[in-house]
Enzyme design. Structure first.
Site, PDB file in Angstrom:
ATOM      1  N   ARG A 160      61.523 -71.376 -19.828  1.00 35.80           N
ATOM      2  CA  ARG A 160      61.653 -72.827 -19.688  1.00 35.80           C
ATOM      3  C   ARG A 160      61.360 -73.621 -20.962  1.00 35.80           C
ATOM      4  O   ARG A 160      61.266 -74.834 -20.926  1.00 35.80           O
ATOM      5  CB  ARG A 160      60.821 -73.315 -18.487  1.00 35.80           C
ATOM      6  N   GLU A 222      54.384 -62.159  -6.891  1.00 34.52           N
ATOM      7  CA  GLU A 222      55.171 -61.392  -5.917  1.00 34.52           C
ATOM      8  C   GLU A 222      54.883 -59.892  -6.069  1.00 34.52           C
ATOM      9  O   GLU A 222      55.000 -59.133  -5.128  1.00 34.52           O
ATOM     10  CB  GLU A 222      56.673 -61.641  -6.124  1.00 34.52           C
ATOM     11  N   ASN A 299      51.204 -68.940  -5.252  1.00 33.73           N
ATOM     12  CA  ASN A 299      50.972 -68.373  -3.932  1.00 33.73           C
ATOM     13  C   ASN A 299      50.013 -67.188  -3.984  1.00 33.73           C
ATOM     14  O   ASN A 299      49.697 -66.661  -5.049  1.00 33.73           O
ATOM     15  CB  ASN A 299      52.308 -67.911  -3.340  1.00 33.73           C
ATOM     16  N   ASP A 344      54.266 -68.551   0.668  1.00 32.88           N
ATOM     17  CA  ASP A 344      54.692 -68.658  -0.733  1.00 32.88           C
ATOM     18  C   ASP A 344      54.783 -70.120  -1.174  1.00 32.88           C
ATOM     19  O   ASP A 344      55.649 -70.495  -1.967  1.00 32.88           O
ATOM     20  CB  ASP A 344      56.034 -67.939  -0.959  1.00 32.88           C
ATOM     21  N   LYS A 371      55.849 -76.832  -3.289  1.00 33.10           N
ATOM     22  CA  LYS A 371      56.820 -76.198  -2.387  1.00 33.10           C
ATOM     23  C   LYS A 371      56.602 -76.571  -0.928  1.00 33.10           C
ATOM     24  O   LYS A 371      57.541 -76.550  -0.142  1.00 33.10           O
ATOM     25  CB  LYS A 371      56.710 -74.678  -2.523  1.00 33.10           C
ATOM     26  N   TRP A 432      60.700 -75.330  -9.374  1.00 33.10           N
ATOM     27  CA  TRP A 432      60.219 -75.634 -10.733  1.00 33.10           C
ATOM     28  C   TRP A 432      61.009 -76.765 -11.393  1.00 33.10           C
ATOM     29  O   TRP A 432      60.557 -77.320 -12.407  1.00 33.10           O
ATOM     30  CB  TRP A 432      60.317 -74.381 -11.629  1.00 33.10           C
ATOM     31  N   CYS A 647      66.567 -54.296  -2.896  1.00 32.70           N
ATOM     32  CA  CYS A 647      67.729 -54.692  -3.698  1.00 32.70           C
ATOM     33  C   CYS A 647      68.105 -56.169  -3.554  1.00 32.70           C
ATOM     34  O   CYS A 647      68.694 -56.758  -4.465  1.00 32.70           O
ATOM     35  CB  CYS A 647      68.952 -53.852  -3.320  1.00 32.70           C
ATOM     36  N   CYS A 650      67.765 -59.433  -5.965  1.00 36.40           N
ATOM     37  CA  CYS A 650      68.719 -59.621  -7.062  1.00 36.40           C
ATOM     38  C   CYS A 650      70.169 -59.627  -6.551  1.00 36.40           C
ATOM     39  O   CYS A 650      70.984 -60.432  -6.989  1.00 36.40           O
ATOM     40  CB  CYS A 650      68.566 -58.526  -8.114  1.00 36.40           C
ATOM     41  N   MET A 689      68.843 -53.045 -14.917  1.00 38.65           N
ATOM     42  CA  MET A 689      68.771 -52.510 -13.550  1.00 38.65           C
ATOM     43  C   MET A 689      67.733 -51.395 -13.537  1.00 38.65           C
ATOM     44  O   MET A 689      67.915 -50.359 -14.151  1.00 38.65           O
ATOM     45  CB  MET A 689      70.140 -51.968 -13.143  1.00 38.65           C
TER      46      MET A 689
HETATM   47 CA    CA Z   1      56.081 -67.032  -5.437  1.00 34.38          CA
END
Ligand code: CA
Length: 746
Positions: A160, A222, A299, A344, A371, A432, A647, A650, A689
């Site tokens: 950012r 996370e 969170n 979260d 949030k 954000w 998976c 993403c 990946m």
């Molecule tokens: Ca989070």
């Protein structure tokens, strides 16, 4: 379409298949000829001179021609007083220059502009310096972030922006380093790691610099980390202090009184094994008069409080605004927006300082739309709660008690025993994307979201050092079986721009956007609010009325916030355009095809600007018939569960991404042939990946392949059904992805 064209286009897409990241293919570099070396050196010296005395006094005061800190000034209002571009003149606004970043992932940076030089960042924490008037690239710095680190980035390989201070430019990198660069040349001065060894921390936020200290926090909640914020000496990079936001293992003792007090609010669990969370991954503000640095915390890790702290408690200092003494790194006050967060609901969102008259009294306030969906006004001198009302649809709490300042939870929001559909979801009522405060209208403008989520407890939760640790069952994010429910899901995705009166706690006007995840905001003295949108338009609204007064197509979704500055007396507006981030990366069917029609760009506008963007040539490709494979319903269901656990963040729930990572539904026969090598063997690590060999067997990988094939068949049938004709606007993006060529033809 000819077979040749089709195969070329498909080949182009497959470069990005199965990669949770792309390569930064930089096309333009600073390499010049011998003739230009002297010029470059002169330019470097000029930049060194113009940046040499950037300090706190200049940032606090603000300069109309410049944008010296990510929030422009320490109060983070993101308001430019420049007014040459205004509601009258804006019809003459046109593109002055653009610069191709050569990247395909999310661009979130707010540029810093100092005396006609622009410093900004792109994917993988790459830093660029440009001539702010012409767009000429002056230097580039690539911190060489290992692509494998992408696995620890919850929300795309984004950055950012930078900070500027006394001749240096500072950037935090995705792999957790803080780096100081010579502002004139882009050469590295120092490089320190900000992260605890062997833990999955990242940095995506812009550093702030206060009293010669560079302040930076991290992401990673996370994955399971303990949040903190660290101050480094701006000249040497030496660590000055570190403030943890959540307690560690009480048996190890406490770093300070704040941690001891916090530990009393965590009950019964072993949160320190997962980390606890509370990461400081984005917002900060500073009041020089009060000598208070404000940080917002994230969170819990894991999300689920019934696992994290089964005995209850507020779990301080999760989801909080904390005021810190920047000299010592000690806590002065805190206010927790979501006690015992389990959804979260980070409070890392943008914080704005302003002085407002409330009930006849002049108050020094700090404002945040975290949030959890409530807009908060707090007294920034002492953390006293002033008011909070919902700025977005909220079902987890009925209201915030005006006496205690605590939210009143709706018992229906508790998902320990059964699945619950809750608003906001984990992406929040606001994420954000920066807000802005316009001192003349007295309004705060919020790029808001309405994205619901189905929360269910993960009863098989077990901490894994390499994966997400939520305690929430992501298998519930799989698309529902019925077509009607899928339509309803797609229709529920919403985003809007709200003008919010922080004194009355009411919305003054709202612009409903076509879809979710629109860009951050800029307000100007010209009675304007600038916003890039998810539908690939850069737009301006009249600040007092919300009327759309200007828009221009840019062929890619914008999520970053614009800035304004002037060079040689001429006002400019710049925005960095590149679709991605948590929602943009994985979202299925974002209802607009314009958000991925081009690579990333820096776009700069001025009155009378005559530059033109290349028009993308677009071919839309339907999901191809998948290769034949024999599998049982059980294998396919197991593949669905594995896919959503490992998976989908993403590649999109239901294999539905239509963001910058191409959908696996379009995987070629060749990709299918080396499936295990990619998923388990790590064949595409250099593309970002990761290998899932630590968690998945080749049987798991083949079951995922079965699910992907089954989904392709389902989507093809769905898109050929009458639903497609009934809801073309909704389903076009789900049924066909754009293959783009900006050069035309093959
Ligand atoms: Ca989070």
């Amino acid at each position: 379409m000819t077979a040749t064209l089709r195969s070329t286009v498909l080949a182009t897409i497959f470069i990005f298949i199965a990669a949770c990241s792309d390569q930064t293919t930089q096309q333009q570099t600073t390499t010049g000829t011998a003739d230009t070396k002297e010029t470059v050196s002169d330019r470097a010296q000029a930049i060194q001179k113009s940046t040499a005395d950037i300090d706190g006094a200049r940032i606090a005061k603000g300069e109309p021609a410049n944008w010296l800190s990510t929030g422009r000034t320490y109060d983070e209002q993101r308001h430019s007083p420049l007014a040459d571009i205004n509601t009258q003149s804006i019809s003459d606004l046109g593109l002055a220059w653009y610069w191709d970043t050569g990247t395909k992932r999310g661009l979130q940076a707010t540029p810093i502009v100092v005396d006609g030089v622009m410093f900004t960042t792109g994917t993988w924490s790459v830093v660029w310096a440009h001539d702010a008037k012409t767009g000429e690239l002056l230097w580039e710095f690539d911190p060489q972030v290992p692509k494998a680190w992408a696995r620890y980035a919850c929300c795309d390989v984004v950055n950012r922006g930078v900070a500027a201070w006394k001749g240096k430019i500072y950037v935090g990198t995705l792999d957790g380093r803080l780096i100081a660069l010579d502002a004139g040349t882009g050469e590295k001065v120092w490089d320190v790691s900000t992260i605890l060894p062997n833990r999955p921390y990242t940095i995506t936020g812009a550093p702030r610099i206060v009293k010669d200290k560079v302040i930076i926090g991290n992401g990673g909640a996370e994955y399971g980390v303990r949040g903190y914020i660290t101050a480094y000496d701006a000249a040497s990079g030496d660590e000055q202090w570190r403030f943890f936001t959540v307690p560690g293992n009480p048996d190890d003792g406490f770093e300070n009184k704040a941690m001891e007090e916090a530990a009393a609010t965590w009950r019964g669990g072993k949160w320190w094994e997962v980390g606890g969370g509370g990461t400081v991954w984005d917002s900060m503000a500073f009041d020089a008069d009060l000598n208070l640095l404000y940080i917002g915390t994230g969170n819990g890790a894991p999300w689920n409080r019934y696992i994290r702290s089964p005995g209850g408690g507020d779990n301080l200092y999760l989801s909080s605004v904390i005021a810190i003494n920047p000299d010592t790194g000690s806590k002065v006050w805190h206010y927790q927006t979501t006690p015992g967060d389990t959804w979260d609901y980070t409070a890392t969102q943008h914080m704005i300082l302003a002085d407002l008259e409330i009930k006849g009294e002049q108050r020094k306030v700090i404002m945040q739309a975290p949030k959890n969906g409530f807009f908060y006004v707090l007294d920034r001198t002492n953390g006293e709660f002033i008011s909070a009302e919902a700025y977005a649809p909220v079902t987890w709490a009925t209201h915030v008690d005006q006496e205690t300042g605590r939210p009143v939870e709706d018992p229906e929001a508790h998902y320990a025993n059964e699945k619950k559909r809750i608003r906001p979801g984990p992406l929040g009522g606001h994420n954000w994307h920066p807000m802005t405060f316009h001192p003349e209208t007295g309004l705060v403008y919020v790029p808001a979201l309405d994205l619901r989520f189905d929360y269910a407890q993960d009863n098989a939760f077990k901490h894994s050092a390499e994966d997400w640790n939520l305690g929430v069952d992501l298998r519930e994010t799989a698309p529902p079986p019925s077509a009607e429910e899928n339509i309803d899901n797609l229709q529920s995705i919403k985003g809007y721009l709200t003008a919010w009166d922080p004194v009355t706690q009411q919305e003054v006007w709202r612009v409903q956007h076509a879809t979710a995840w629109n860009g951050g905001l800029l307000s100007t003295g010209g009675n304007l609010i600038f916003q890039g949108r998810a539908d690939g338009q850069f737009s301006a609204y009249q600040a007092d009325t919300g009327e759309l007064v200007w828009e221009s197509p840019v062929h890619i979704g914008i999520i970053a916030a614009p800035v304004s500055y002037s060079v040689d007396g001429e006002q400019y507006i710049t925005v960095v355009a590149g679709w991605g981030g948590a929602y943009g990366l994985a979202s299925g069917a974002p209802r607009h095809r314009n958000n991925v029609l081009s690579e990333g760009r820096i776009l700069t506008y001025k009155l009378g600007g005559k530059a033109e963007l290349p028009k993308p040539e677009v071919t839309y490709l339907a999901v191809p018939t998948p290769p034949a494979m024999d599998y049982t319903p059980e294998q396919q269901k197991h593949g669905q569960d594995v896919f959503h656990n490992y998976c989908a963040v993403c590649h999109g729930p239901g294999v539905g991404t239509s963001g910058p990572i191409a959908s696996l539904l379009y995987s070629s026969e060749d990709t299918h042939a080396i499936w295990d090598a990619i998923v388990v063997g790590g064949a595409y690590i250099e593309k970002g990946m990761p290998s899932f060999g630590h968690a998945l067997s080749t049987t798991d990988a083949q079951d995922v392949r079965a699910y992907v094939i089954e989904r392709a068949k389902t989507v093809i049938a769905f898109c050929e059904s009458s639903f497609r004709e009934e809801y073309p606007e909704l389903l076009d993006t789900a049924c066909e992805v754009p293959a783009v060529s900006t050069t035309g033809g093959e």
